[in-house]
Design a protein around this motif. Structure first.
Motif, PDB file in Angstrom:
ATOM      1  N   GLY A 221       0.780  -1.230   0.000  1.00 34.60           N
ATOM      2  CA  GLY A 221       0.000   0.000   0.000  1.00 34.60           C
ATOM      3  C   GLY A 221       0.811   1.279   0.000  1.00 34.60           C
ATOM      4  N   ALA A 222       2.113   1.171  -0.119  1.00 32.76           N
ATOM      5  CA  ALA A 222       2.964   2.367  -0.098  1.00 32.76           C
ATOM      6  C   ALA A 222       2.845   3.164  -1.395  1.00 32.76           C
ATOM      7  CB  ALA A 222       4.420   1.974   0.132  1.00 32.76           C
ATOM      8  N   THR A 223       3.042   4.482  -1.315  1.00 28.61           N
ATOM      9  CA  THR A 223       3.053   5.348  -2.491  1.00 28.61           C
ATOM     10  C   THR A 223       4.495   5.508  -2.956  1.00 28.61           C
ATOM     11  OG1 THR A 223       1.111   6.565  -1.719  1.00 28.61           O
ATOM     12  CG2 THR A 223       2.484   7.632  -3.391  1.00 28.61           C
ATOM     13  N   VAL A 224       4.785   5.150  -4.205  1.00 30.02           N
ATOM     14  CA  VAL A 224       6.167   5.157  -4.694  1.00 30.02           C
ATOM     15  C   VAL A 224       6.342   6.079  -5.909  1.00 30.02           C
ATOM     16  CG1 VAL A 224       6.652   2.850  -3.796  1.00 30.02           C
ATOM     17  CG2 VAL A 224       5.728   3.110  -6.114  1.00 30.02           C
ATOM     18  N   SER A 225       5.430   7.007  -6.115  1.00 29.78           N
ATOM     19  CA  SER A 225       5.519   7.928  -7.249  1.00 29.78           C
ATOM     20  C   SER A 225       6.837   8.699  -7.218  1.00 29.78           C
ATOM     21  CB  SER A 225       4.360   8.928  -7.212  1.00 29.78           C
ATOM     22  OG  SER A 225       3.113   8.270  -7.199  1.00 29.78           O
ATOM     23  N   GLY A 226       7.609   8.624  -8.297  1.00 28.48           N
ATOM     24  CA  GLY A 226       8.850   9.368  -8.396  1.00 28.48           C
ATOM     25  C   GLY A 226       9.993   8.826  -7.577  1.00 28.48           C
ATOM     26  N   ALA A 227       9.784   7.735  -6.845  1.00 35.31           N
ATOM     27  CA  ALA A 227      10.845   7.145  -6.031  1.00 35.31           C
ATOM     28  C   ALA A 227      11.885   6.469  -6.928  1.00 35.31           C
ATOM     29  CB  ALA A 227      10.262   6.137  -5.051  1.00 35.31           C
ATOM     30  N   ALA A 248       7.345   5.468 -10.866  1.00 35.47           N
ATOM     31  CA  ALA A 248       8.574   5.264 -10.100  1.00 35.47           C
ATOM     32  C   ALA A 248       9.776   5.272 -11.045  1.00 35.47           C
ATOM     33  CB  ALA A 248       8.508   3.945  -9.344  1.00 35.47           C
ATOM     34  N   LYS A 249      10.906   5.754 -10.581  1.00 35.81           N
ATOM     35  CA  LYS A 249      12.105   5.852 -11.409  1.00 35.81           C
ATOM     36  C   LYS A 249      12.909   4.548 -11.362  1.00 35.81           C
ATOM     37  CE  LYS A 249      12.612  10.829 -10.578  1.00 35.81           C
ATOM     38  NZ  LYS A 249      13.483  11.890  -9.999  1.00 35.81           N
ATOM     39  N   ASP A 250      13.437   4.155 -12.527  1.00 33.17           N
ATOM     40  CA  ASP A 250      14.293   2.969 -12.639  1.00 33.17           C
ATOM     41  C   ASP A 250      13.666   1.737 -11.974  1.00 33.17           C
ATOM     42  OD1 ASP A 250      16.571   4.001 -14.099  1.00 33.17           O
ATOM     43  OD2 ASP A 250      17.036   5.179 -12.320  1.00 33.17           O
ATOM     44  N   TRP A 251      12.349   1.593 -12.132  1.00 34.72           N
ATOM     45  CA  TRP A 251      11.652   0.450 -11.559  1.00 34.72           C
ATOM     46  C   TRP A 251      12.209  -0.870 -12.085  1.00 34.72           C
ATOM     47  CZ3 TRP A 251       8.881  -0.303  -7.454  1.00 34.72           C
ATOM     48  CH2 TRP A 251       8.069  -1.428  -7.333  1.00 34.72           C
ATOM     49  N   SER A 252      12.626  -0.872 -13.338  1.00 35.31           N
ATOM     50  CA  SER A 252      13.158  -2.096 -13.948  1.00 35.31           C
ATOM     51  C   SER A 252      14.595  -2.391 -13.527  1.00 35.31           C
ATOM     52  CB  SER A 252      13.090  -1.988 -15.478  1.00 35.31           C
ATOM     53  OG  SER A 252      13.875  -0.900 -15.939  1.00 35.31           O
ATOM     54  N   ALA A 253      15.213  -1.455 -12.796  1.00 36.37           N
ATOM     55  CA  ALA A 253      16.616  -1.628 -12.398  1.00 36.37           C
ATOM     56  C   ALA A 253      16.754  -2.160 -10.978  1.00 36.37           C
ATOM     57  CB  ALA A 253      17.359  -0.294 -12.524  1.00 36.37           C
ATOM     58  N   ARG A 254      15.653  -2.681 -10.418  1.00 34.27           N
ATOM     59  CA  ARG A 254      15.724  -3.277  -9.091  1.00 34.27           C
ATOM     60  C   ARG A 254      16.546  -4.566  -9.119  1.00 34.27           C
ATOM     61  NH1 ARG A 254      10.015  -4.760  -8.442  1.00 34.27           N
ATOM     62  NH2 ARG A 254      10.159  -4.638 -10.731  1.00 34.27           N
TER      63      ARG A 254
END
Length: 266
Positions: A221-227, A248-254
């Motif tokens: 439930g966390a908000t991750v906009s722009g994280a 979210a930024k670089d979501w694919s780079a986790r």
């Protein structure tokens, strides 16, 4: 005592390899009077505040463990290397205070104001910071097991200080910290440790998480906009019902994405 505290701090960090994390509990006698007793009373502290006539008080290197300092105005106070383990600081104003290398193990700071406080080298394990305001503070220290539920950490500066490699990797250690519903908008937690942290319903808008460790953390439930999630370790992390994931930024780079939990179990 101040010299001893400084030597303890130096011996811990300078003897550590460059990649080691801070751990001020190493070599410290937690059962000593310096860590468990108070050399002043609340009345003594109140007298100092009155005498200061609005100016910051100097309580550096003082033994204040277990003392009731709730609700006091300690704005800008110098508490560097002070020992406040199990102290009651509920609702106290510590805005802009110098808390570097201070000890707050199991201290109660619920509802306290720590806006802009300096916390380099602080040890606040198992402290209660629920509802506290740490906006723009610099918590480069150990908060393992602390309760920060509902706390405000807007623009917090807890990212690793790459310039201090000779002292080990200094960063915010939020391992197993309760951050339910916390507001972390714009916080810098780059390369920080957040293993098993509870970030349920937390606001992580525009938070810098690059290179941090979120393994085992709960972000339901966390908000991750722009994280920024670049190189963030999400092994075992619960990434369920996230808000703003698309932005979210670089979501694919986790890192360790295949080990993250992304669906609610039936």
């Amino acid at each position: 005592m101040r010299r001893l505290a400084a030597l303890l701090f130096a011996s811990i960090f300078l003897a550590a390899p460059a990649h080691a994390e801070q751990d001020l509990l190493l070599g410290a006698d937690m059962g000593s009077a310096a860590m468990t007793k108070a050399e002043m009373t609340r009345a003594d502290v109140e007298a100092l505040i009155a005498k200061a006539d609005g100016k910051p008080v100097d309580l550096s290197d003082k033994a204040l463990a277990g003392l009731d300092l709730s609700g006091l105005n300690l704005k800008g106070a110098n508490l560097r290397t002070a020992r406040l383990n199990k102290a009651n600081l509920r609702g106290a104003d510590l805005s802009g205070a110098n808390l570097e290398q201070a000890w707050f193990i199991k201290a109660d700071l619920s509802g306290a104001k720590l806006v802009g406080a300096k916390m380099f080298g602080i040890t606040a394990r198992d402290a209660n910071l629920s509802g506290a305001d740490l906006s723009r503070s610099m918590p480069i220290g150990d908060f393992k097991g602390a309760n920060m539920a509902g706390a405000t950490l807007v623009d917090l500066k807890g990212g690793a200080d790459i310039k201090n490699q000779s002292m080990g990797l200094m960063r915010a250690v939020f391992v197993s910290v309760n951050l339910k519903g916390a507001n972390l908008k714009g916080a810098n937690l780059g390369r920080s440790r957040l293993e098993y942290a509870d970030l349920t319903d937390a606001d992580l808008t525009d938070v810098v998480l690059m290179g941090s460790d979120l393994s085992g953390a709960n972000l339901t439930g966390a908000t991750v906009s722009g994280a920024d999630f670049k190189n963030v370790d999400v092994s075992g992390a619960r990434l369920v019902s996230l808000k703003g994931q698309d932005s979210a930024k670089d979501w694919s780079a986790r890192v360790n994405v295949d080990r993250a939990i992304t669906q609610v179990a039936d």
